[in-house]
Design a protein around this motif. Structure first.
Motif, PDB file in Angstrom:
ATOM      1  N   TYR A   1       1.266   4.940  20.564  1.00 30.60           N
ATOM      2  CA  TYR A   1       2.154   5.653  19.647  1.00 30.60           C
ATOM      3  C   TYR A   1       1.436   6.896  19.158  1.00 30.60           C
ATOM      4  N   ARG A   2       2.160   8.013  19.090  1.00 31.38           N
ATOM      5  CA  ARG A   2       1.542   9.263  18.643  1.00 31.38           C
ATOM      6  C   ARG A   2       2.523  10.034  17.774  1.00 31.38           C
ATOM      7  N   PHE A   3       2.092  10.357  16.566  1.00 29.94           N
ATOM      8  CA  PHE A   3       2.888  11.231  15.703  1.00 29.94           C
ATOM      9  C   PHE A   3       1.953  12.022  14.804  1.00 29.94           C
ATOM     10  N   LYS A   4       2.197  13.320  14.746  1.00 30.28           N
ATOM     11  CA  LYS A   4       1.474  14.182  13.833  1.00 30.28           C
ATOM     12  C   LYS A   4       2.497  15.134  13.216  1.00 30.28           C
ATOM     13  N   GLY A   5       2.702  14.974  11.920  1.00 24.95           N
ATOM     14  CA  GLY A   5       3.705  15.791  11.256  1.00 24.95           C
ATOM     15  C   GLY A   5       3.837  15.404   9.795  1.00 24.95           C
TER      16      GLY A   5
ATOM     17  N   PRO B   1       8.884   8.856  14.820  1.00 31.41           N
ATOM     18  CA  PRO B   1       9.609   8.316  15.976  1.00 31.41           C
ATOM     19  C   PRO B   1       9.586   6.796  15.991  1.00 31.41           C
ATOM     20  N   LYS B   2      10.557   6.220  16.711  1.00 30.01           N
ATOM     21  CA  LYS B   2      10.656   4.766  16.781  1.00 30.01           C
ATOM     22  C   LYS B   2       9.436   4.164  17.475  1.00 30.01           C
ATOM     23  N   ILE B   3       9.168   2.911  17.157  1.00 34.02           N
ATOM     24  CA  ILE B   3       8.100   2.179  17.839  1.00 34.02           C
ATOM     25  C   ILE B   3       8.516   1.976  19.295  1.00 34.02           C
ATOM     26  N   PRO B   4       7.623   2.227  20.256  1.00 33.86           N
ATOM     27  CA  PRO B   4       7.991   2.033  21.665  1.00 33.86           C
ATOM     28  C   PRO B   4       8.426   0.593  21.944  1.00 33.86           C
ATOM     29  N   LYS B   5       9.423   0.429  22.801  1.00 28.78           N
ATOM     30  CA  LYS B   5       9.840  -0.919  23.187  1.00 28.78           C
ATOM     31  C   LYS B   5       8.702  -1.658  23.872  1.00 28.78           C
ATOM     32  N   ASN B   6       7.930  -0.941  24.664  1.00 30.75           N
ATOM     33  CA  ASN B   6       6.719  -1.506  25.257  1.00 30.75           C
ATOM     34  C   ASN B   6       5.611  -1.426  24.204  1.00 30.75           C
TER      35      ASN B   6
ATOM     36  N   LEU C   1       0.858  -1.182   0.000  1.00 30.65           N
ATOM     37  CA  LEU C   1       0.000   0.000   0.000  1.00 30.65           C
ATOM     38  C   LEU C   1       0.893   1.231   0.000  1.00 30.65           C
ATOM     39  N   GLU C   2       0.680   2.132  -0.961  1.00 26.78           N
ATOM     40  CA  GLU C   2       1.465   3.359  -1.066  1.00 26.78           C
ATOM     41  C   GLU C   2       0.569   4.561  -0.791  1.00 26.78           C
ATOM     42  N   ILE C   3       1.010   5.425   0.110  1.00 26.87           N
ATOM     43  CA  ILE C   3       0.276   6.641   0.456  1.00 26.87           C
ATOM     44  C   ILE C   3       1.112   7.835   0.029  1.00 26.87           C
ATOM     45  N   ARG C   4       0.534   8.723  -0.778  1.00 24.48           N
ATOM     46  CA  ARG C   4       1.306   9.805  -1.373  1.00 24.48           C
ATOM     47  C   ARG C   4       1.240  11.120  -0.605  1.00 24.48           C
ATOM     48  N   ARG C   5       0.026  11.507  -0.123  1.00 28.63           N
ATOM     49  CA  ARG C   5      -0.121  12.883   0.379  1.00 28.63           C
ATOM     50  C   ARG C   5      -0.568  12.978   1.837  1.00 28.63           C
ATOM     51  N   SER C   6      -1.435  12.067   2.293  1.00 29.35           N
ATOM     52  CA  SER C   6      -1.948  12.200   3.662  1.00 29.35           C
ATOM     53  C   SER C   6      -2.371  10.839   4.205  1.00 29.35           C
ATOM     54  N   LEU C   7      -1.931  10.535   5.429  1.00 31.49           N
ATOM     55  CA  LEU C   7      -2.315   9.299   6.117  1.00 31.49           C
ATOM     56  C   LEU C   7      -2.726   9.643   7.539  1.00 31.49           C
TER      57      LEU C   7
ATOM     58  N   CYS D   1       4.564  13.562   2.738  1.00 30.52           N
ATOM     59  CA  CYS D   1       3.219  13.118   3.114  1.00 30.52           C
ATOM     60  C   CYS D   1       2.907  13.578   4.539  1.00 30.52           C
ATOM     61  N   HIS D   2       1.694  14.061   4.749  1.00 31.72           N
ATOM     62  CA  HIS D   2       1.220  14.419   6.090  1.00 31.72           C
ATOM     63  C   HIS D   2       0.764  13.151   6.815  1.00 31.72           C
ATOM     64  N   VAL D   3       1.248  12.973   8.040  1.00 38.97           N
ATOM     65  CA  VAL D   3       0.999  11.734   8.782  1.00 38.97           C
ATOM     66  C   VAL D   3       0.423  12.072  10.150  1.00 38.97           C
ATOM     67  N   ASP D   4      -0.632  11.358  10.536  1.00 36.27           N
ATOM     68  CA  ASP D   4      -1.257  11.539  11.849  1.00 36.27           C
ATOM     69  C   ASP D   4      -1.652  10.155  12.358  1.00 36.27           C
ATOM     70  N   LEU D   5      -0.880   9.622  13.289  1.00 37.68           N
ATOM     71  CA  LEU D   5      -1.090   8.271  13.800  1.00 37.68           C
ATOM     72  C   LEU D   5      -1.339   8.322  15.302  1.00 37.68           C
ATOM     73  N   LYS D   6      -2.322   7.556  15.762  1.00 39.85           N
ATOM     74  CA  LYS D   6      -2.650   7.535  17.186  1.00 39.85           C
ATOM     75  C   LYS D   6      -3.164   6.152  17.564  1.00 39.85           C
ATOM     76  N   GLY D   7      -2.476   5.502  18.502  1.00 43.00           N
ATOM     77  CA  GLY D   7      -2.899   4.186  18.974  1.00 43.00           C
ATOM     78  C   GLY D   7      -1.714   3.259  19.151  1.00 43.00           C
ATOM     79  N   ILE D   8      -1.985   2.002  19.484  1.00 43.28           N
ATOM     80  CA  ILE D   8      -0.942   0.990  19.593  1.00 43.28           C
ATOM     81  C   ILE D   8      -0.417   0.705  18.195  1.00 43.28           C
ATOM     82  N   PHE D   9       0.890   0.836  17.995  1.00 45.54           N
ATOM     83  CA  PHE D   9       1.445   0.779  16.646  1.00 45.54           C
ATOM     84  C   PHE D   9       1.194  -0.571  15.989  1.00 45.54           C
TER      85      PHE D   9
END
Length: 296
Positions: free
Chosen positions: A277-281, A267-272, A209-215, A247-255
């Motif tokens: 996981y949270r990233f918006k950028g 950011p890296k996946i948490p060891k736990n 799956l390829e995402i070009r502009r926003s996920l 690409c604009h990325v906004d992820l929230k939840g258990i990776f």
């Protein structure tokens, strides 16, 4: 019934156009057949009726684009409804399906087999927005309910290749199971947004799956457990999610477990692995890759 409503049932065997001036009710497994072109006008709404259908493959009403079928659309919406054709905030239907001629694949009693004598599927749309599609696991897991009443993803892509898929954007809101499921396929999207699925956000099974502009994937904590942003299954090969540079990325939840993240920006996946996981950028420096090559 109002003149503004029209019921769709069974096979669509001739080319037809769905008008934005009507609301279409899907009360059975509606299948767009091979070589049939379905044109959906900009702004059209389709409703998929909730409830059991014992004689259907999926045991629920669904919209299925068969191998070799043709979709031409701009923007349209698919929602769940009750027996009175009122939109509801409950997912208990078969969802929306796209079947291709790229790779052999099967899921939930539906399957495709590559046949070069058949035409490729052709799916073109600017945006598809789905709301409360699919169905969740039965509340009581008995031997009988596991067989006849398993969960169904809201938006499913089965055996579809890059030459068959020209849908720019998908939005999946409040699905009954996984929000966006891709099996044995290779597709590209400009934008993908998955909000609060009952289970996983994006499920890839031996797919790219390829995402070009926003996920955007929001799998915030709910009462349901075992919910990940990403769930990759590699029974028939590796899984790759490519996030393009800029690409604009906004992820929230258990990776998600059993996945690898390669990125200069995310950011890296948490060891736990149970830590959210949270990233918006923006993936500014380079493309990012999330993948799994091992059987889980």
């Amino acid at each position: 019934m109002s003149n503004n409503y029209e019921i769709l049932q069974g096979y669509i065997t001739r080319n037809r156009r769905l008008s934005a001036r009507k609301i279409y009710i899907i009360c059975s497994e509606v299948r767009v057949r091979k070589n049939v072109r379905l044109i959906i006008e900009d702004g059209t709404t389709l409703l998929i009726q909730n409830g059991k259908l014992p004689k259907a493959h999926l045991l629920r009403a669904a919209l299925i684009f068969d191998q070799g079928s043709i979709l031409r659309a701009q923007r349209f919406t698919v929602k769940a409804c009750d027996s009175d054709f009122r939109p509801v905030r409950t997912a208990d239907n078969g969802g929306i399906w796209f079947l291709g001629n790229y790779r052999t694949a099967s899921k939930d009693k539906l399957s495709v087999k590559v046949n070069r004598k058949n035409p490729l599927s052709s799916f073109k749309a600017e945006m598809i927005s789905s709301h409360f599609l699919g169905r969740r696991d039965p509340l009581k897991e008995t031997t009988r309910t596991k067989v006849v009443d398993d969960d169904i993803d809201g938006f499913s892509v089965l055996g579809v290749g890059p030459d068959e898929w020209q849908i720019s954007e998908v939005r999946s809101f409040y699905s009954g199971d996984d929000g966006f499921d891709v099996t044995n396929s290779h597709i590209k999207l400009d934008r993908l947004r998955v909000l609060t699925p009952t289970e996983d956000g994006i499920n890839l099974s031996s797919s790219r799956l390829e995402i070009r502009r926003s996920l955007t994937v929001d799998v915030s904590k709910t009462d349901y457990t075992d919910r990940d942003v990403f769930d990759f299954e590699t029974d028939n090969g590796a899984c790759y999610l490519e996030i393009a540079q800029h690409c604009h990325v906004d992820l929230k939840g258990i990776f998600g477990d059993e996945v690898v993240l390669s990125s200069q920006d995310l950011p890296k996946i948490p060891k736990n692995l149970e830590r959210s996981y949270r990233f918006k950028g923006v993936s500014r420096k380079a493309a990012s890759l999330i993948y799994s090559i091992n059987l889980d």
